[in-house]
Write an enzyme that holds these catalytic residues in place. Structure first.
Site, mmCIF file in Angstrom:
data_model
loop_
_atom_site.group_PDB
_atom_site.id
_atom_site.type_symbol
_atom_site.label_atom_id
_atom_site.label_comp_id
_atom_site.label_asym_id
_atom_site.label_seq_id
_atom_site.Cartn_x
_atom_site.Cartn_y
_atom_site.Cartn_z
ATOM 1 N N GLU A 154 14.644 -11.637 -15.257
ATOM 2 C CA GLU A 154 15.393 -11.505 -14.015
ATOM 3 C C GLU A 154 14.451 -11.652 -12.815
ATOM 4 O O GLU A 154 13.353 -11.095 -12.803
ATOM 5 C CB GLU A 154 16.040 -10.117 -14.010
ATOM 6 C CG GLU A 154 16.689 -9.687 -12.723
ATOM 7 C CD GLU A 154 17.101 -8.225 -12.762
ATOM 8 O OE1 GLU A 154 17.979 -7.860 -11.961
ATOM 9 O OE2 GLU A 154 16.547 -7.453 -13.572
ATOM 10 N N LEU A 174 13.500 -10.660 -9.143
ATOM 11 C CA LEU A 174 13.715 -9.601 -8.163
ATOM 12 C C LEU A 174 12.968 -9.967 -6.886
ATOM 13 O O LEU A 174 11.798 -10.352 -6.937
ATOM 14 C CB LEU A 174 13.219 -8.255 -8.698
ATOM 15 C CG LEU A 174 13.916 -7.715 -9.951
ATOM 16 C CD1 LEU A 174 13.237 -6.431 -10.425
ATOM 17 C CD2 LEU A 174 15.394 -7.471 -9.686
ATOM 18 N N ASP A 206 -0.047 0.231 -17.684
ATOM 19 C CA ASP A 206 -1.008 -0.546 -16.883
ATOM 20 C C ASP A 206 -0.605 -0.451 -15.410
ATOM 21 O O ASP A 206 -0.468 -1.453 -14.716
ATOM 22 C CB ASP A 206 -1.030 -2.005 -17.358
ATOM 23 C CG ASP A 206 -2.175 -2.802 -16.752
ATOM 24 O OD1 ASP A 206 -3.134 -2.197 -16.228
ATOM 25 O OD2 ASP A 206 -2.127 -4.053 -16.797
#
Length: 309
Positions: A89, A91, A217
């Site tokens: 997706e 964003l 991370d």
């Protein structure tokens, strides 16, 4: 490349938007498709498939908690010229700013999610006729992950362990130091590690540690915000000690005091927090040493020297 993406994504429209992004490990491009914008992250290393399988599993696990926003993964694609791509997706993100405190709050929720599942499960077991639901995330009572994940392009050993100190010592630090030994044969690293590994259990004396789902991370380059709030991405997830998450967060900046204040309202600092942060940063300095060379040797050895005092 474009014909492959059209086929794999099932779209007639595939139009580059001009938005591209490059990091230390992979690079990506944004495309308009029949289903809207997607972001495609590409890497041509032989390890790319393992990297993206771990990233996809990490994103799915984070999204299942409904605690903090992350891009929804779509598909992993084998590249004909070698390597792989991960479509996800798109964003519309910018630098983390207005939503720093909200990220701290939501990250605390992410880290507490598994513990709350365990508490709920115990309550349900004590209610006659009330069985545990099998839909959604299930409580995890060990440290590790169901698949390999990569911090950078190096695979992490995520074999399940019941004891966090054993997991972190053997499957994070020892693994990194084995790579250092193989590549550099560094005598001082070897000698310091022989002392430090005996001292590690002392740093966890009286610590009460629950397996928490981690991003894995979380440095400043892997957080952002969009119009709705904070976003985290590029995860290397596993179930571990919540404090581990803040190790790399404190190394390269990018997190405000409001982020930390909000996070520690949810999960207060425990005794020994500061020393354990150094121990958690050690993994990331070693990982950078193994990725980018001996420029990170000094930082790695300095932490080890300080911890063995």
């Amino acid at each position: 490349m474009e014909s492959l993406l059209r086929s794999e994504l099932g779209t007639a429209l595939l139009e580059e938007t001009g938005h591209s992004q490059g990091g230390c490990i992979s690079h990506g491009k944004t495309y308009n498709t029949d289903a809207g914008r997607v972001f495609v992250k590409m890497n041509h290393r032989p390890e790319a498939m393992k990297m993206f399988l771990g990233e996809m599993a990490s994103l799915e696990a984070i999204l299942q908690t409904n605690t903090v926003k992350a891009p929804k993964p779509i598909k992993i694609i084998d590249l004909k010229e070698g390597g792989s791509a991960l479509a996800m997706e798109y964003l519309d993100m910018g630098s983390l700013n207005r939503h720093s405190a909200k990220l701290g709050d939501q990250l605390g929720d992410l880290h507490l999610h598994n513990q709350k599942l365990g508490e709920k499960m115990m309550k349900e077991q004590n209610v006659v006729g009330k069985g545990g639901s099998q839909s959604g995330p299930q409580y995890v009572d060990q440290f590790g992950f169901h698949t390999a994940t990569c911090c950078g392009y190096l695979a992490q050993v995520n074999d399940w362990q019941s004891d966090w100190v054993t997991f972190y010592t053997r499957q994070r630090l020892q693994t990194q130091l084995d790579m250092v030994e193989k590549e550099y044969g560094d005598r001082e690293a070897r000698e310091l590690w022989s002392i430090l590994q005996l001292k590690i259990p002392e740093l966890f004396k009286d610590a009460n540690i629950f397996p928490a789902l981690l991003h894995g991370d979380l440095w400043g380059g892997n957080v952002a915000e969009d119009g709705s709030g904070p976003v985290i991405f590029d995860p290397a997830s596993f179930y571990g000690h919540s404090e581990y998450e803040l190790g790399i967060a404190g190394m390269f900046g990018g997190f405000s005091s409001t982020f930390y204040a909000s996070y520690h309202e949810k999960i207060p600092k425990a005794d020994g927090f500061s020393k354990r942060q150094k121990l958690y940063q050690l993994f990331h300095y070693l990982n950078h040493w193994n990725h980018f060379g001996s420029g990170y040797r000094g930082s790695s050895l300095n932490i080890m020297r300080n911890l063995v005092k």
